[in-house]
Design an enzyme around this catalytic site. Structure first.
Site, short mmCIF file in Angstrom:
data_model
loop_
_atom_site.label_atom_id
_atom_site.label_comp_id
_atom_site.label_asym_id
_atom_site.label_seq_id
_atom_site.Cartn_x
_atom_site.Cartn_y
_atom_site.Cartn_z
N ARG A 26 -28.73 50.20 19.76
CA ARG A 26 -27.68 49.40 20.20
C ARG A 26 -26.91 49.85 21.37
NH1 ARG A 26 -26.75 45.65 15.44
NH2 ARG A 26 -25.79 44.52 17.36
N ARG A 30 -21.32 45.50 22.68
CA ARG A 30 -19.89 45.19 22.80
C ARG A 30 -18.92 46.64 23.34
NH1 ARG A 30 -19.08 41.90 17.59
NH2 ARG A 30 -20.31 43.78 16.95
N ARG A 39 -20.62 38.35 28.50
CA ARG A 39 -20.35 37.25 27.37
C ARG A 39 -19.46 36.59 27.37
NH1 ARG A 39 -21.10 35.47 23.95
NH2 ARG A 39 -20.79 36.23 21.88
N ASP A 75 -32.30 40.22 19.60
CA ASP A 75 -31.69 40.35 18.29
C ASP A 75 -32.82 40.24 16.95
OD1 ASP A 75 -29.09 40.98 17.05
OD2 ASP A 75 -30.04 39.51 15.58
N TYR A 152 -31.14 38.32 5.09
CA TYR A 152 -30.27 37.39 5.97
C TYR A 152 -30.66 36.01 5.70
CZ TYR A 152 -27.85 40.84 8.73
OH TYR A 152 -27.26 42.04 9.25
O1 CP3 Z 1 -29.13 47.83 22.97
C1 CP3 Z 1 -29.39 47.12 21.87
O2 CP3 Z 1 -30.03 47.74 21.17
C2 CP3 Z 1 -29.21 45.75 21.88
C3 CP3 Z 1 -30.17 44.63 21.26
C4 CP3 Z 1 -29.97 44.71 19.76
C5 CP3 Z 1 -29.01 43.81 19.24
N1 CP3 Z 1 -29.01 43.57 18.03
C6 CP3 Z 1 -27.81 42.90 20.24
C7 CP3 Z 1 -26.81 42.20 19.68
C8 CP3 Z 1 -30.63 45.20 18.92
C9 CP3 Z 1 -31.51 46.20 18.79
C10 CP3 Z 1 -29.89 44.51 17.38
C11 CP3 Z 1 -30.50 44.88 16.20
C12 CP3 Z 1 -29.95 44.17 15.08
N2 CP3 Z 1 -29.17 42.93 14.81
C13 CP3 Z 1 -29.65 44.75 13.86
C14 CP3 Z 1 -30.49 46.03 13.32
C15 CP3 Z 1 -29.69 47.18 13.81
C16 CP3 Z 1 -28.50 47.47 12.88
O3 CP3 Z 1 -27.36 47.50 13.57
O4 CP3 Z 1 -28.64 47.79 11.85
C17 CP3 Z 1 -29.26 43.72 12.85
C18 CP3 Z 1 -28.73 44.11 11.58
C19 CP3 Z 1 -28.71 42.57 13.97
C20 CP3 Z 1 -27.96 41.63 13.25
C21 CP3 Z 1 -26.84 41.02 13.96
N3 CP3 Z 1 -26.75 40.69 15.50
C22 CP3 Z 1 -25.70 41.37 13.60
C23 CP3 Z 1 -25.15 42.00 12.13
C24 CP3 Z 1 -24.71 40.83 14.76
C25 CP3 Z 1 -23.28 40.78 14.79
C26 CP3 Z 1 -22.30 41.85 15.37
C27 CP3 Z 1 -22.94 43.03 15.84
O5 CP3 Z 1 -23.08 43.25 16.76
O6 CP3 Z 1 -23.39 43.99 14.69
C28 CP3 Z 1 -25.67 40.50 15.54
C29 CP3 Z 1 -25.35 39.97 17.11
C30 CP3 Z 1 -25.53 41.05 18.28
N4 CP3 Z 1 -26.86 41.28 18.39
C31 CP3 Z 1 -24.69 41.42 19.15
C32 CP3 Z 1 -25.57 41.97 19.96
C33 CP3 Z 1 -24.85 42.76 21.21
C34 CP3 Z 1 -23.03 41.05 19.41
C35 CP3 Z 1 -23.16 39.65 19.78
C36 CP3 Z 1 -21.97 39.35 20.62
O7 CP3 Z 1 -21.74 39.49 21.70
O8 CP3 Z 1 -20.71 38.81 19.80
#
Ligand code: CP3
Length: 345
Positions: A26, A30, A39, A75, A152
């Protein structure tokens, strides 16, 4: 080839390296001001669907830190969204899914036909990132693991214990297995498309797999993950598997067919290396360490490097966090961690 991508590829293949490569789960997100700026003007899915925006966001950590690899900005919930489940990310909350999976008829309503072509925007993002980087850094594609996507889909959003999903798994294992197989087959094709677009390796995120006991992981998750790794391996592709909270699953993870394991922070690196002498290992600093001050960040990073050097001679090893970076992480803590690995000031 640039030394960064070279080093990353060498670690995937087990060749000698000057030091282990480093990237962070990640790493785009943010905690970075540039991401928050993007964003303000664009919705999350718009960023994912627009290759220029997705690349801009994926590059921000590479511009700030001497990382060895980029991960495509996307994502794991792209797959349920493309299956028609209606995924949204509300401000300040986790994901929401409009249509949940609770019965056979819910599963029958999944829009499986054409799903991989609806996911074409992710391959486009990989292609745009690869063209922009032009060989400077390694490139990771990714997907969610079948069980994590199932969790999910059943729950309809985030949860601490995914009680509804785990109950359904026990109550209707036949439905669960069908859903897991569908998610796996879609993911296998989806990941192959990311390879064809330029990914060097892909990571399967099993963020919630650690909620299961070993027997259920073997019964439900291992066969589903194999439906992904078997066809990819037949094509010579490399796959990393991250199971959060998966220390108790280490004895069975070898059965998944993954080429390497991203270790969560509670998993002992030396034990993992003893168990998997020829697999890629990645990890595994506690992401919360990055909020504890840079002296401790540097000391703990040095400890990990020492462990890796002693256990593996630094081969087949990638420095990373043991889970995704926390959104409140100070960017300069990442600089401290990465510079400790790279030796740059
Ligand atoms: O640099 C990177 O790795 C970005 C790419 C990426 C995102 N999500 C962007 C994202 C990756 C590899 C993920 C994986 C992801 N998404 C997982 C597995 C990794 C982990 O953390 O266990 C999971 C469970 C998710 C599901 C998900 N997506 C959640 C729970 C959320 C909400 C909040 C958060 O950030 O955890 C998201 C949204 C999301 N995905 C954001 C980002 C940058 C935030 C969205 C926003 O801008 O509000």
């Amino acid at each position: 080839m640039d030394p960064r991508r070279n080093r990353f590829l060498a670690s995937l293949s087990g060749a000698a390296v000057d030091r282990p490569p480093v990237w962070l789960m990640r790493q785009a997100g943010r905690y970075l001001p540039g991401y928050r700026e993007v964003r303000k003007a664009h919705g999350f899915w718009d960023v994912c669907h627009t290759p220029e925006l997705s690349t801009r966001v994926a590059l921000e950590p590479l511009e700030r830190y001497p990382l060895d690899a980029a991960i495509v900005f996307s994502d794991i919930l792209t797959v349920p969204e493309a299956l028609g489940l209606g995924v949204t990310f509300g401000p300040g909350e986790g994901p929401r899914l409009e249509r949940t999976l609770r019965s056979q008829s819910d599963l029958a309503a999944w829009k499986v036909e054409g799903v991989v072509s609806r996911l074409g925007f992710v391959s486009n993002a990989v292609k745009h990132l690869a063209t922009t980087l032009n060989g400077s850094h390694g490139i990771l594609g990714f997907s969610g693991a079948p069980f994590t996507l199932f969790a999910y889909a059943v729950e309809g959003g985030g949860s601490d214990d995914f009680a509804t999903a785990r109950t359904l798994l026990h109550r209707d294992p036949v439905l669960a297995e069908k859903a897991l197989a569908t998610l796996a087959d879609v993911s296998a094709e989806y990941l192959e498309a990311q390879f064809q677009a330029g990914a060097d390796v892909v990571q399967i995120f099993d963020t919630w797999g650690g909620l299961l006991d070993r027997a259920d992981y073997v019964k439900f998750c291992v066969p589903a993950i194999r439906r992904i790794t078997d066809p990819l391996r037949a094509k010579g592709r490399k796959v990393l598997l991250f199971v959060r909270g998966g220390a108790h699953l280490m004895p069975v993870l070898g059965e998944t067919g993954a080429d390497g394991f991203s270790l969560d922070w509670r998993t002992d690196w030396r034990e993992a290396r003893q168990r998997f002498p020829r697999s890629i290992l990645q990890g595994n600093l506690d992401p919360l360490l990055l909020m504890a001050g840079n002296d401790v960040v540097r000391a703990k990073t040095r400890d990990l490097l020492k462990t890796i050097a002693e256990a593996d001679g630094s081969k087949l090893s990638i420095v990373n966090l043991g889970h995704g970076i926390h959104k409140d992480t100070p960017p300069d803590a990442v600089a401290a961690m990465v510079s400790e690995v790279t030796g740059h000031a």
